[in-house]
Structure formats: C-alpha cells, structure tokens
Design an enzyme around this catalytic site. Structure first.
Site, PDB file in Angstrom:
ATOM      1  N   ARG A   1       1.163  13.172 -15.053  1.00  0.00           N
ATOM      2  CA  ARG A   1       0.420  12.642 -16.254  1.00  0.00           C
ATOM      3  C   ARG A   1      -0.160  13.911 -17.100  1.00  0.00           C
ATOM      4  O   ARG A   1      -0.620  14.885 -16.393  1.00  0.00           O
ATOM      5  CB  ARG A   1      -0.693  11.872 -15.854  1.00  0.00           C
ATOM      6  CG  ARG A   1      -1.425  10.899 -16.997  1.00  0.00           C
ATOM      7  CD  ARG A   1      -0.257  10.163 -17.529  1.00  0.00           C
ATOM      8  NE  ARG A   1      -0.650   9.308 -19.010  1.00  0.00           N
ATOM      9  CZ  ARG A   1      -1.827   8.426 -19.366  1.00  0.00           C
ATOM     10  NH1 ARG A   1      -2.479   7.905 -18.316  1.00  0.00           N
ATOM     11  NH2 ARG A   1      -1.989   8.306 -20.578  1.00  0.00           N
ATOM     12  N   GLY A   2      -0.458  13.893 -18.412  1.00  0.00           N
ATOM     13  CA  GLY A   2      -0.860  14.977 -19.091  1.00  0.00           C
ATOM     14  C   GLY A   2      -2.082  15.371 -18.891  1.00  0.00           C
ATOM     15  O   GLY A   2      -2.379  16.620 -18.989  1.00  0.00           O
ATOM     16  N   GLU A   3      -2.785  14.546 -18.128  1.00  0.00           N
ATOM     17  CA  GLU A   3      -4.111  14.928 -17.784  1.00  0.00           C
ATOM     18  C   GLU A   3      -4.373  16.319 -16.942  1.00  0.00           C
ATOM     19  O   GLU A   3      -5.186  16.960 -16.913  1.00  0.00           O
ATOM     20  CB  GLU A   3      -5.038  13.761 -17.297  1.00  0.00           C
ATOM     21  CG  GLU A   3      -4.513  13.347 -15.837  1.00  0.00           C
ATOM     22  CD  GLU A   3      -5.158  12.196 -15.380  1.00  0.00           C
ATOM     23  OE1 GLU A   3      -6.365  12.119 -15.577  1.00  0.00           O
ATOM     24  OE2 GLU A   3      -4.783  11.207 -14.923  1.00  0.00           O
ATOM     25  N   THR A   4      -3.060  16.473 -16.129  1.00  0.00           N
ATOM     26  CA  THR A   4      -3.239  17.315 -15.154  1.00  0.00           C
ATOM     27  C   THR A   4      -2.267  18.868 -15.765  1.00  0.00           C
ATOM     28  O   THR A   4      -2.495  19.715 -15.041  1.00  0.00           O
ATOM     29  CB  THR A   4      -2.666  17.013 -13.951  1.00  0.00           C
ATOM     30  OG1 THR A   4      -1.208  16.753 -14.228  1.00  0.00           O
ATOM     31  CG2 THR A   4      -3.343  15.798 -13.438  1.00  0.00           C
ATOM     32  N   ARG A   5      -1.726  18.532 -17.012  1.00  0.00           N
ATOM     33  CA  ARG A   5      -0.954  19.616 -17.464  1.00  0.00           C
ATOM     34  C   ARG A   5      -1.465  20.792 -17.515  1.00  0.00           C
ATOM     35  O   ARG A   5      -1.275  21.912 -17.018  1.00  0.00           O
ATOM     36  CB  ARG A   5      -0.573  19.182 -19.038  1.00  0.00           C
ATOM     37  CG  ARG A   5       0.354  20.542 -19.330  1.00  0.00           C
ATOM     38  CD  ARG A   5       0.995  20.058 -21.172  1.00  0.00           C
ATOM     39  NE  ARG A   5       1.491  18.697 -20.987  1.00  0.00           N
ATOM     40  CZ  ARG A   5       2.859  18.549 -20.890  1.00  0.00           C
ATOM     41  NH1 ARG A   5       3.590  19.516 -20.542  1.00  0.00           N
ATOM     42  NH2 ARG A   5       3.328  17.411 -21.010  1.00  0.00           N
TER      43      ARG A   5
ATOM     44  N   GLU B   1       9.716   6.970 -14.293  1.00  0.00           N
ATOM     45  CA  GLU B   1       9.972   8.267 -13.664  1.00  0.00           C
ATOM     46  C   GLU B   1       9.967   7.922 -12.020  1.00  0.00           C
ATOM     47  O   GLU B   1      11.086   8.347 -11.574  1.00  0.00           O
ATOM     48  CB  GLU B   1       9.218   9.295 -13.999  1.00  0.00           C
ATOM     49  CG  GLU B   1       9.301   9.875 -15.378  1.00  0.00           C
ATOM     50  CD  GLU B   1       8.268  11.085 -15.640  1.00  0.00           C
ATOM     51  OE1 GLU B   1       8.454  11.589 -17.008  1.00  0.00           O
ATOM     52  OE2 GLU B   1       7.749  11.622 -14.679  1.00  0.00           O
TER      53      GLU B   1
ATOM     54  N   GLY C   1      15.225  16.525 -31.211  1.00  0.00           N
ATOM     55  CA  GLY C   1      16.475  15.934 -31.442  1.00  0.00           C
ATOM     56  C   GLY C   1      16.948  15.267 -30.216  1.00  0.00           C
ATOM     57  O   GLY C   1      18.008  14.619 -30.225  1.00  0.00           O
TER      58      GLY C   1
END
Length: 276
Positions: free
Chosen positions: A15-19, A81, A47
């Site tokens: 999840r983006g919070e751990t990026r 995913e 694209g």
C-alpha cells in the site's frame, strides 16, 4: 511508451503508505543486489494498461514480497493483487514472503481491526469480490511472515538474503545474482573496492579489508612498492609506468652495484697513479 513485459525475480505488493517509509528502501536494496524487481509506478509507464501490467508482472515473477500494513486491505487494488499472487502460487515453485509492517498476522488471517472494517466497507460496491478477498487473506495468513522490527536496514538486508536463499532452493537451474556487499542504511559502499583492492593493502578509510576481494584486483591499478596502498595488487601488475620500474628492488640494487663499481675503478686509477 510502454515497457516490454519481461521476467522479474520478485513482485512487490504494498500500500502507498509504506512506499517512502520502507518499500522504496527494500526495492533499492534488492536492485543493488542484482535482482529484477517489479514495483508499480516504477515499472508501469504512461500509456500502459495498469491492470494488464500488474497481471503480467505477477505472472512473469518468480516470487512475491507482500508488505502488509494497517491500510493494505482498504485498497481493492492490493486485494486483487493478493488474489492473483495466490493463484500464481499454485505453481509449485512460486513462493511468497509476507512482511508485517505495523500490523499483526492475526488481523490479516481473521480480518480484525482495519482488515475487518475494510472488507465491510468494500461490501457496498464490491459485494461480488469480498468473499474471494476474505479467503485470500485467510490463506496468506497461514504463511509465516516477518515483523519489521529493530533496525530497519538490518531487517531489509535479512529479507534480501532470505529471498536469495529461497530462490536458490526453488530455482536451482537458474542463474541468480551473486550476493554483494551491502551498505549500511543511508550510506554508500564504494563498489570499486571489490574490484580494485587486496585485503593486505587496503586503505582503511577508502576500502575496509572486509570489502576486498584478492581475486578481483584490477590489473591497471597495481604497481608494487610505489603505488598507493589502496590500489596495489603485486601479483597482477600492468606494464610499468615511468614512476614504477619493472623491478624496483633489482633496479635499486643495480644502481648501488654500478656506483660501487665506479668507485672501485676510480680507486684503482688512483692506486695506479701512486705506483707510477
């Protein structure tokens, strides 16, 4: 332009919070060791069909590292995913490494806390998928995962090592990246050390002995006796530059002998004059 689909050693699901807190550091550590890693927004170009690229990334990977965090289940993208990864795991060689980032495995397996709340929220718009997501969380909850604890850099190094070992066992026929020296978190390792240094002649400041590999000395860096200690490798010297004679010790001895002979000749001449 879309990237061509290609094989990768590991697919990262997160999840983006751990990026920026964890995942990017893990990604860079894996790449530094030579692994091909699939990570969204890094391997998806403008694209590209995102859903298709994710599916291809999972299908063409040898393994998956799933970073479970507090809000992982709030993302329907992450849950999709997870389902695809578990389906791909039916391949006997494919494996998963779950990482628990500020979350407990029981929350995932039994949908407690945010995981339970997230599924309830998803029922409003994705009632047809919720049961499949729940089953996926139960299944992945049975796989032993590691908590991110202690020094994060050490945890990441251990994770990279674990991946290397698991890949070697699962895919013995494949040529895997050779393990390299890993830099401490937030620092940089001078990779030239491994290419140019001999343990017995390393400069502690530039190239600690533990970073050195005698069999990898660079031939164009060596010149015994006269080269800087951090660049010498006596057994693999190149054609001698002007500052280094081919045989420094022998040349020095020749000079001494030559001077000695000259002195003797001069002495003999003097004696001959006296005798006359």
């Amino acid at each position: 332009m879309a990237k061509e689909t290609s094989f990768c050693h590991v697919f990262l699901s997160f999840r983006g919070e751990t990026r920026n807190k964890f995942t990017c550091f893990l990604y860079e550590a894996l790449r530094a060791q030579g692994f091909v890693v699939f990570m969204d927004k890094t391997d998806i170009c403008v694209g590209d069909e995102v859903d298709l690229r994710i599916k291809e990334g999972i299908r063409n990977s040898m393994s998956a590292i799933i970073i479970f965090s507090q809000n992982y289940a709030y993302s329907t993208w992450c849950l999709d995913e997870l389902v695809l990864i578990l389906e791909h795991r039916k391949n006997s060689k494919y494996f998963i490494i779950p990482i628990l980032y500020e979350v407990e495995i029981r929350d995932i397996k039994y949908q407690l806390g945010n995981y339970g709340l997230a599924l309830e929220k998803h029922r409003e718009r994705h009632s047809d998928k919720v049961e499949k997501w729940r089953e996926a969380l139960v299944e992945v909850g049975k796989i032993l995962g590691d908590h991110v604890e202690g020094l994060q850099s050490t945890f990441i190094q251990n994770t990279v090592k674990m991946l290397q070992e698991k890949l070697a066992v699962k895919y013995p026929e494949c040529c895997l990246p050779t393990p390299k020296l890993m830099a401490p978190f937030g620092s940089v390792v001078d990779n030239s050390c491994q290419e140019m240094c001999c343990p017995e002649k390393c400069s502690p400041e530039r190239c600690p002995p533990k970073n050195c590999s005698p069999e990898k000395c660079s031939p164009d860096q060596c010149c015994p006796e006269k080269c800087p200690p951090d660049q010498c490798c006596p057994e693999k010297c190149p054609p001698w530059p002007e500052k280094c004679s081919p045989e420094p010790k022998n040349a020095f001895m020749k000079t001494i002998v030559s001077k000695s002979v000259q002195k003797k000749k001069h002495l003999l001449k003097s004696i001959n004059k006296l005798l006359k």
